[in-house]
Enzyme design. Structure first.
Site, short mmCIF file in Angstrom:
data_model
loop_
_atom_site.label_atom_id
_atom_site.label_comp_id
_atom_site.label_asym_id
_atom_site.label_seq_id
_atom_site.Cartn_x
_atom_site.Cartn_y
_atom_site.Cartn_z
N ASP A 1 -9.03 -0.06 1.08
CA ASP A 1 -9.01 0.40 -0.31
C ASP A 1 -10.30 -0.02 -1.03
OD1 ASP A 1 -6.49 1.21 0.33
OD2 ASP A 1 -5.53 0.43 -1.48
N THR B 1 -2.85 5.51 -4.40
CA THR B 1 -1.77 6.29 -3.77
C THR B 1 -0.44 6.06 -4.49
OG1 THR B 1 -1.44 4.53 -2.16
CG2 THR B 1 -2.82 6.33 -1.48
N THR B 2 -0.18 4.80 -4.85
CA THR B 2 1.08 4.52 -5.53
C THR B 2 1.10 5.23 -6.89
OG1 THR B 2 0.93 2.36 -4.51
CG2 THR B 2 2.67 2.65 -6.10
N ASP C 1 0.84 -1.19 0.00
CA ASP C 1 0.00 0.00 0.00
C ASP C 1 0.88 1.24 0.00
OD1 ASP C 1 -2.93 0.82 0.49
OD2 ASP C 1 -1.78 2.08 1.86
N1 LIG Z 1 -5.53 -7.19 -14.10
C1 LIG Z 1 -4.94 -6.02 -14.30
N2 LIG Z 1 -4.33 -5.75 -15.46
C2 LIG Z 1 -3.74 -4.58 -15.66
N3 LIG Z 1 -3.68 -3.59 -14.77
C3 LIG Z 1 -4.29 -3.80 -13.62
C4 LIG Z 1 -4.94 -5.01 -13.30
N4 LIG Z 1 -5.43 -4.91 -12.06
C5 LIG Z 1 -5.08 -3.69 -11.61
N5 LIG Z 1 -4.40 -3.00 -12.54
C6 LIG Z 1 -3.85 -1.65 -12.45
O1 LIG Z 1 -3.02 -1.53 -11.31
C7 LIG Z 1 -3.02 -0.17 -10.88
C8 LIG Z 1 -3.28 -0.08 -9.41
O2 LIG Z 1 -2.23 -0.69 -8.71
P1 LIG Z 1 -2.06 -0.57 -7.15
O3 LIG Z 1 -3.35 -0.89 -6.50
O4 LIG Z 1 -0.86 -1.37 -6.80
O5 LIG Z 1 -1.67 0.91 -6.93
P2 LIG Z 1 -2.52 2.16 -6.47
O6 LIG Z 1 -3.96 1.85 -6.50
O7 LIG Z 1 -2.04 3.29 -7.26
O8 LIG Z 1 -1.99 2.40 -4.99
P3 LIG Z 1 -2.50 1.79 -3.59
O9 LIG Z 1 -3.41 0.66 -3.91
O10 LIG Z 1 -1.23 1.39 -2.95
O11 LIG Z 1 -3.17 2.92 -2.92
C9 LIG Z 1 -4.10 0.53 -11.67
O12 LIG Z 1 -3.53 1.33 -12.65
C10 LIG Z 1 -4.91 -0.61 -12.28
O13 LIG Z 1 -5.48 -0.25 -13.50
MG LIG Z 2 -4.82 0.22 -5.46
#
Ligand SMILES: Nc1ncnc2c1ncn2[C@@H]1O[C@H](COP(=O)(O)OP(=O)(O)OP(=O)(O)O)[C@@H](O)[C@H]1O
Ligand SMILES: [Mg+2]
Length: 537
Positions: free
Chosen positions: A385, A89-90, A56
């Site tokens: 989340d 957030t990331t 996260d």
């Molecule tokens: N099956 C998938 N194929 C491609 N991209 C995906 C898939 N599942 C999720 N994503 C992408 O992953 C990203 C989100 O990743 P992640 O949840 O690690 O980071 P975040 O939401 O930015 O941060 P955090 O969850 O730490 O607050 C998004 O851009 C989402 O579209």
């Molecule tokens: Mg996320």
């Protein structure tokens, strides 16, 4: 001429900008590898040796003890993103880092930071407009697409394997607490209480229609479960209050002693009588309950729990429809709340009290179980989340497909748009467009795919008008993310653009860093005993 205190440091102009951009991009580089479903987790050890394992973004940055002032601003980005929308957030940190390194290229080419800032602002406005335009509308209580969005938010977490199960819980609980106001849904996720207890496995996590208290019943003589509960919610102590000042009582005979104790007992008994008179069969108290009161309540067959958190008492009031009693004097039957069952159950090694089947089910509890404390903690963050994502969509029912598709579509449009701008702003908008490509690039890199091949194919297919083409990370294929069912709330992506642009602009605007020297303790003269004026010479 010296104007600053000795020990202060100052850096200006390009040097200051360069140092700030470096610091911020280092932070972005750190969290980068945890983006997306194939992102890695981080193990963080705090100064007490406590270990946290997480992917996260917010938690990683919170735990890293960051010192550099510009790097700290990246931590703020993650915080804002988390507080506003709860996910992304990331992404927000990665995009800000990318915006800054693109800006640095322009600064090297002698483009003034103010021009970059203006260009970024225009680009961000355009990006927000476009996202709004391409967003897919759903109904606020739609099950399927919202569940998919909750699953996307958990795809990158430790609980990914069970995301189907957890997404179901998230959707059910948020839709349960959602209330319609002026034609719009509002969902306050504070009404979803999340309790965690290590033990059993993640699939034993349950949604409880009511409130679970991490407390046991105070007295062994009380009933362990009460059906058709009439609940008194009390926020004063069921004890004889101690006076604020010290008082002395002289007792001279055993009779006096007896009378004194009797009087205390009478006062406590009166408290119990008042509770009994209302017809309550359950007492949930925010403060302490005297041993004697416990005993009397037990004799009347009343179940009681003490020292409940204030926030829980408020949730209980909402769920059971009861009023919080602050003054025992005017407590009445109408203040009581209702639940079909109050029961103590053994969960793991501890006992917890369940208040179920409440009158107004606008407050629910999710009880997280899992192998170890660390798993339960990370499951809580992932669930947070997911709950936020569901709330975001229930309140603003628009979604986007993920996997880098929206970033590429915005990037393509911005490149087109940059052509219509005069002068150097054009360069800034162009760089903004390129910076957004960091999302699909990073997703691909983290999954071990070739980012250059992927990016060029994505660009080409977006040119052809394929708005939702992105990279499906599980299969490694470039495809329509809409049919892949990878959805995200529009609110999250919009907030990413807003927070990343704001942070980048703020850092770019700084051209002078003045840091005060560390305060040093004045030297103590030898033998002076450490107090002023004692030196004698
Ligand atoms: N099956 C998938 N194929 C491609 N991209 C995906 C898939 N599942 C999720 N994503 C992408 O992953 C990203 C989100 O990743 P992640 O949840 O690690 O980071 P975040 O939401 O930015 O941060 P955090 O969850 O730490 O607050 C998004 O851009 C989402 O579209
Ligand atoms: Mg996320």
């Amino acid at each position: 001429m010296l104007v600053l205190r000795e020990g202060s440091s100052r850096s200006r102009g390009k040097e200051a900008q360069h140092a700030n951009i470096m610091a911020a991009t280092v932070v972005a580089e750190t969290v980068k590898s945890s983006l997306g479903p194939k992102g890695m987790d981080k193990m963080l050890v705090d100064s007490f040796g406590d270990v946290t394992i997480t992917s996260d973004g917010r938690k990683i940055l919170d735990e890293m003890d960051i010192q550099h002032p510009a790097a700290k601003m990246m931590v703020e980005v993650a915080k804002t993103q988390d507080n506003e929308v709860g996910d992304g957030t990331t992404t927000a940190v990665v995009v800000s880092g990318s915006l800054l390194s693109k800006a640095e290229e322009l600064i090297q080419k002698k483009v003034h930071p103010t021009i970059i800032i203006d260009g970024y602002k225009k680009a961000a406005e355009k990006a927000l407009e476009l996202l709004e335009k391409i967003a897919i509308k759903v109904t606020p209580l739609d099950k399927e697409k919202i569940k998919k969005a909750a699953m996307t938010s958990m795809a990158s977490k430790l609980v990914a394997e069970y995301r189907d199960y957890f997404a179901d819980l998230a959707v059910k609980s948020v839709q349960q607490v959602a209330e319609k106001r002026d034609g719009k849904y509002e969902a306050d996720i504070d009404n979803i209480k999340v309790e965690k207890k290590p033990g059993e496995s993640l699939t034993d996590t349950k949604l409880i229609n009511g409130i679970v208290l991490d407390k046991e019943i105070v007295h062994s003589g009380m009933p362990k479960h009460v059906k058709n509960a009439k609940i008194a919610l009390i926020d004063t102590a069921l004890e004889i209050e101690k006076t604020e000042f010290d008082a002395k009582i002289n007792i001279e005979s055993p009779e006096q002693m007896d009378a004194f104790l009797k009087q205390e007992e009478t006062m406590l008994r009166e408290m119990v009588d008042k509770i009994v008179a209302t017809g309550a069969n359950v007492v949930l108290c925010q403060k302490g309950i005297d041993d004697m009161v416990q005993h009397f309540l037990a004799r009347k067959g009343i179940l009681a729990v003490r020292r409940i958190k204030k926030s829980d008492v408020e949730k209980l009031a909402k769920a059971t429809g009861g009023k919080i009693i602050t003054n025992m004097e005017d407590m009445s039957r109408t203040d009581l709340g209702h639940a079909s069952l109050v029961e103590e159950r053994k969960i793991g090694d501890d006992k917890m009290t369940f208040v179920e089947g409440c009158k107004h089910p606008h407050a629910v509890t999710i009880l997280i179980r899992g192998g170890t404390e660390r798993i339960v903690d990370e499951a809580e963050r992932s669930l947070h989340d997911a709950l936020c994502v569901v709330r975001d969509i229930v309140e603003d029912p628009k979604i986007l497909a993920g996997g880098g598709a929206p970033e590429l579509e915005v990037s393509r449009t911005l490149k087109e748009y940059s052509g219509t701008l005069p002068g150097r702003e054009q360069l800034a908008v162009m760089r903004f467009a390129e910076a957004l490509e960091a999302v699909p690039i990073t997703l691909a890199e983290n999954a071990g795919l070739d980012p250059i091949d992927i990016l060029s194919e994505l660009r080409a297919r977006h040119e052809k008008g394929e708005v939702w083409t992105g990279v499906e990370i599980h299969t490694g294929k470039i495809q329509d993310m809409n049919s892949a069912g990878v959805f995200e709330p529009l609110a999250v992506k919009k907030q990413v653009i807003k927070s990343a642009t704001e942070a980048a602009s703020m850092i770019l605007k700084i051209d002078d860093v003045i840091a005060a020297g560390k305060m040093k303790a004045p030297p103590t003269p030898p033998g002076a005993g450490g107090y002023p004026g004692a030196g004698g010479y």
